[in-house]
Design a protein around this motif. Structure first.
Motif, PDB file in Angstrom:
ATOM      1  N   GLY A 231      -3.474  39.991 -10.685  1.00 35.12           N
ATOM      2  CA  GLY A 231      -4.243  38.781 -10.428  1.00 35.12           C
ATOM      3  C   GLY A 231      -4.882  38.721  -9.050  1.00 35.12           C
ATOM      4  O   GLY A 231      -5.606  37.780  -8.734  1.00 35.12           O
ATOM      5  N   VAL A 232      -4.629  39.727  -8.218  1.00 38.04           N
ATOM      6  CA  VAL A 232      -5.197  39.733  -6.872  1.00 38.04           C
ATOM      7  C   VAL A 232      -6.686  40.067  -6.956  1.00 38.04           C
ATOM      8  O   VAL A 232      -7.062  41.035  -7.624  1.00 38.04           O
ATOM      9  N   PRO A 233      -7.533  39.297  -6.289  1.00 35.75           N
ATOM     10  CA  PRO A 233      -8.972  39.584  -6.319  1.00 35.75           C
ATOM     11  C   PRO A 233      -9.275  40.998  -5.810  1.00 35.75           C
ATOM     12  O   PRO A 233      -8.613  41.498  -4.901  1.00 35.75           O
ATOM     13  N   THR A 234     -10.282  41.606  -6.397  1.00 30.26           N
ATOM     14  CA  THR A 234     -10.608  42.998  -6.064  1.00 30.26           C
ATOM     15  C   THR A 234     -11.293  43.162  -4.709  1.00 30.26           C
ATOM     16  O   THR A 234     -11.533  44.286  -4.288  1.00 30.26           O
ATOM     17  N   ASN A 235     -11.593  42.062  -4.017  1.00 33.83           N
ATOM     18  CA  ASN A 235     -12.165  42.185  -2.676  1.00 33.83           C
ATOM     19  C   ASN A 235     -11.080  42.294  -1.599  1.00 33.83           C
ATOM     20  O   ASN A 235     -11.393  42.422  -0.417  1.00 33.83           O
ATOM     21  N   LEU A 236      -9.794  42.270  -2.002  1.00 29.70           N
ATOM     22  CA  LEU A 236      -8.684  42.408  -1.059  1.00 29.70           C
ATOM     23  C   LEU A 236      -8.167  43.842  -1.048  1.00 29.70           C
ATOM     24  O   LEU A 236      -8.150  44.509  -2.075  1.00 29.70           O
ATOM     25  N   TYR A 237      -7.729  44.298   0.116  1.00 22.43           N
ATOM     26  CA  TYR A 237      -7.111  45.612   0.270  1.00 22.43           C
ATOM     27  C   TYR A 237      -5.831  45.436   1.086  1.00 22.43           C
ATOM     28  O   TYR A 237      -5.716  44.505   1.891  1.00 22.43           O
ATOM     29  N   VAL A 238      -4.874  46.313   0.867  1.00 18.62           N
ATOM     30  CA  VAL A 238      -3.565  46.196   1.506  1.00 18.62           C
ATOM     31  C   VAL A 238      -3.625  46.754   2.930  1.00 18.62           C
ATOM     32  O   VAL A 238      -4.042  47.884   3.141  1.00 18.62           O
ATOM     33  N   VAL A 239      -3.165  45.946   3.878  1.00 14.60           N
ATOM     34  CA  VAL A 239      -3.058  46.415   5.261  1.00 14.60           C
ATOM     35  C   VAL A 239      -1.617  46.758   5.629  1.00 14.60           C
ATOM     36  O   VAL A 239      -1.384  47.486   6.595  1.00 14.60           O
ATOM     37  N   GLU A 240      -0.655  46.254   4.841  1.00 12.69           N
ATOM     38  CA  GLU A 240       0.748  46.599   5.093  1.00 12.69           C
ATOM     39  C   GLU A 240       1.595  46.276   3.876  1.00 12.69           C
ATOM     40  O   GLU A 240       1.393  45.253   3.226  1.00 12.69           O
ATOM     41  N   GLN A 241       2.550  47.153   3.592  1.00 13.49           N
ATOM     42  CA  GLN A 241       3.602  46.848   2.627  1.00 13.49           C
ATOM     43  C   GLN A 241       4.823  46.512   3.461  1.00 13.49           C
ATOM     44  O   GLN A 241       5.289  47.333   4.241  1.00 13.49           O
ATOM     45  N   ALA A 242       5.321  45.302   3.300  1.00 12.58           N
ATOM     46  CA  ALA A 242       6.395  44.815   4.169  1.00 12.58           C
ATOM     47  C   ALA A 242       7.746  45.471   3.891  1.00 12.58           C
ATOM     48  O   ALA A 242       8.649  45.390   4.702  1.00 12.58           O
ATOM     49  N   ARG A 243       7.921  46.120   2.739  1.00  8.78           N
ATOM     50  CA  ARG A 243       9.173  46.797   2.383  1.00  8.78           C
ATOM     51  C   ARG A 243      10.340  45.834   2.187  1.00  8.78           C
ATOM     52  O   ARG A 243      11.483  46.235   2.165  1.00  8.78           O
ATOM     53  N   VAL A 244      10.039  44.548   2.108  1.00  9.04           N
ATOM     54  CA  VAL A 244      11.050  43.523   1.832  1.00  9.04           C
ATOM     55  C   VAL A 244      10.533  42.703   0.660  1.00  9.04           C
ATOM     56  O   VAL A 244       9.413  42.195   0.703  1.00  9.04           O
ATOM     57  N   ASP A 245      11.309  42.582  -0.383  1.00  2.00           N
ATOM     58  CA  ASP A 245      10.932  41.802  -1.558  1.00  2.00           C
ATOM     59  C   ASP A 245       9.576  42.207  -2.132  1.00  2.00           C
ATOM     60  O   ASP A 245       8.897  41.395  -2.738  1.00  2.00           O
ATOM     61  N   ARG A 246       9.170  43.464  -1.887  1.00  2.00           N
ATOM     62  CA  ARG A 246       7.891  43.996  -2.380  1.00  2.00           C
ATOM     63  C   ARG A 246       6.704  43.155  -1.934  1.00  2.00           C
ATOM     64  O   ARG A 246       5.716  43.007  -2.641  1.00  2.00           O
ATOM     65  N   ILE A 247       6.811  42.608  -0.738  1.00  2.00           N
ATOM     66  CA  ILE A 247       5.721  41.820  -0.163  1.00  2.00           C
ATOM     67  C   ILE A 247       4.596  42.760   0.259  1.00  2.00           C
ATOM     68  O   ILE A 247       4.837  43.797   0.871  1.00  2.00           O
ATOM     69  N   ALA A 248       3.381  42.376  -0.079  1.00  2.34           N
ATOM     70  CA  ALA A 248       2.193  43.107   0.356  1.00  2.34           C
ATOM     71  C   ALA A 248       1.333  42.169   1.191  1.00  2.34           C
ATOM     72  O   ALA A 248       1.196  40.990   0.873  1.00  2.34           O
ATOM     73  N   ILE A 249       0.773  42.725   2.246  1.00  2.00           N
ATOM     74  CA  ILE A 249      -0.126  41.986   3.122  1.00  2.00           C
ATOM     75  C   ILE A 249      -1.531  42.530   2.891  1.00  2.00           C
ATOM     76  O   ILE A 249      -1.764  43.734   2.992  1.00  2.00           O
ATOM     77  N   TRP A 250      -2.461  41.638   2.575  1.00  2.00           N
ATOM     78  CA  TRP A 250      -3.824  41.994   2.188  1.00  2.00           C
ATOM     79  C   TRP A 250      -4.816  41.412   3.184  1.00  2.00           C
ATOM     80  O   TRP A 250      -4.525  40.419   3.849  1.00  2.00           O
ATOM     81  N   GLN A 251      -6.019  41.990   3.202  1.00  2.00           N
ATOM     82  CA  GLN A 251      -7.107  41.436   4.006  1.00  2.00           C
ATOM     83  C   GLN A 251      -8.371  41.389   3.161  1.00  2.00           C
ATOM     84  O   GLN A 251      -8.562  42.234   2.279  1.00  2.00           O
ATOM     85  N   ASP A 252      -9.235  40.410   3.435  1.00  2.00           N
ATOM     86  CA  ASP A 252     -10.528  40.369   2.754  1.00  2.00           C
ATOM     87  C   ASP A 252     -11.632  40.806   3.712  1.00  2.00           C
ATOM     88  O   ASP A 252     -11.372  41.057   4.897  1.00  2.00           O
ATOM     89  N   GLU A 253     -12.845  40.899   3.200  1.00  2.00           N
ATOM     90  CA  GLU A 253     -13.961  41.405   3.992  1.00  2.00           C
ATOM     91  C   GLU A 253     -14.317  40.513   5.178  1.00  2.00           C
ATOM     92  O   GLU A 253     -14.969  40.953   6.114  1.00  2.00           O
ATOM     93  N   HIS A 254     -13.848  39.272   5.180  1.00  2.00           N
ATOM     94  CA  HIS A 254     -14.104  38.351   6.289  1.00  2.00           C
ATOM     95  C   HIS A 254     -13.006  38.423   7.341  1.00  2.00           C
ATOM     96  O   HIS A 254     -13.141  37.811   8.399  1.00  2.00           O
ATOM     97  N   GLY A 255     -11.906  39.117   7.031  1.00  2.00           N
ATOM     98  CA  GLY A 255     -10.822  39.295   7.991  1.00  2.00           C
ATOM     99  C   GLY A 255      -9.575  38.483   7.722  1.00  2.00           C
ATOM    100  O   GLY A 255      -8.550  38.702   8.362  1.00  2.00           O
ATOM    101  N   ALA A 256      -9.623  37.525   6.793  1.00  2.00           N
ATOM    102  CA  ALA A 256      -8.451  36.691   6.500  1.00  2.00           C
ATOM    103  C   ALA A 256      -7.324  37.540   5.926  1.00  2.00           C
ATOM    104  O   ALA A 256      -7.562  38.522   5.219  1.00  2.00           O
ATOM    105  N   ILE A 257      -6.092  37.155   6.235  1.00  2.00           N
ATOM    106  CA  ILE A 257      -4.890  37.879   5.807  1.00  2.00           C
ATOM    107  C   ILE A 257      -4.142  37.051   4.764  1.00  2.00           C
ATOM    108  O   ILE A 257      -3.926  35.844   4.942  1.00  2.00           O
ATOM    109  N   PHE A 258      -3.717  37.721   3.700  1.00  2.00           N
ATOM    110  CA  PHE A 258      -3.010  37.099   2.584  1.00  2.00           C
ATOM    111  C   PHE A 258      -1.703  37.844   2.326  1.00  2.00           C
ATOM    112  O   PHE A 258      -1.573  39.019   2.662  1.00  2.00           O
ATOM    113  N   GLN A 259      -0.769  37.167   1.687  1.00  2.00           N
ATOM    114  CA  GLN A 259       0.517  37.755   1.322  1.00  2.00           C
ATOM    115  C   GLN A 259       0.756  37.563  -0.159  1.00  2.00           C
ATOM    116  O   GLN A 259       0.429  36.512  -0.710  1.00  2.00           O
TER     117      GLN A 259
END
Length: 130
Positions: free
Chosen positions: A82-110
């Motif tokens: 369900g994650v929009p295709t304009n997001l890419y992963v900047v970090e895998q947190a390695r805890v609870d399979r958390i992924a940190i994403w960024q969009d083309e404008h620079g905003a960060i999502f979890q």
């Protein structure tokens, strides 16, 4: 402003950079993922390729699939369809399979598997310094 993120990450404790990525390699990664990286992430890729600092191990242009932005993003897209295709992963947190994403404008999502992206920071600079 150009150079801000590179300076921010360079000043953090335990900073370990790789070698910068070429513009061609960055464009190739964007094409493979079907998106555009933020200017901040592009700056980081050009300066370092990939890096770790302040307890964060960021994805990048790397031969290691464990931290390669293309392979990590493709794997996380399978876990989180369900994650929009304009997001890419900047970090895998390695805890609870958390992924940190960024969009083309620079905003960060979890995300966690099966969850919708939740905005957590305005920029990678803000995220990495936290």
């Amino acid at each position: 402003m150009k150079g801000d993120f590179a300076e921010t990450i360079r000043a953090l404790p335990d900073f370990y950079p790789a070698n910068g990525a070429s513009v061609e390699d960055i464009k190739s990664a964007e094409q493979k993922l079907g998106l555009t990286f933020s200017s901040e992430y592009r700056e980081y890729l050009e300066a370092f390729g990939d890096a770790s600092a302040n307890g964060h191990e960021l994805t990048g242009i790397s031969e290691s699939i464990r931290i390669n932005v293309v392979s990590v993003t493709e794997a996380e897209r399978l876990r989180n369809p369900g994650v929009p295709t304009n997001l890419y992963v900047v970090e895998q947190a390695r805890v609870d399979r958390i992924a940190i994403w960024q969009d083309e404008h620079g905003a960060i999502f979890q995300t966690m598997p099966g969850s919708k992206p939740e905005k957590v920071c305005e920029s990678l600079s803000e995220y990495i310094a936290s």
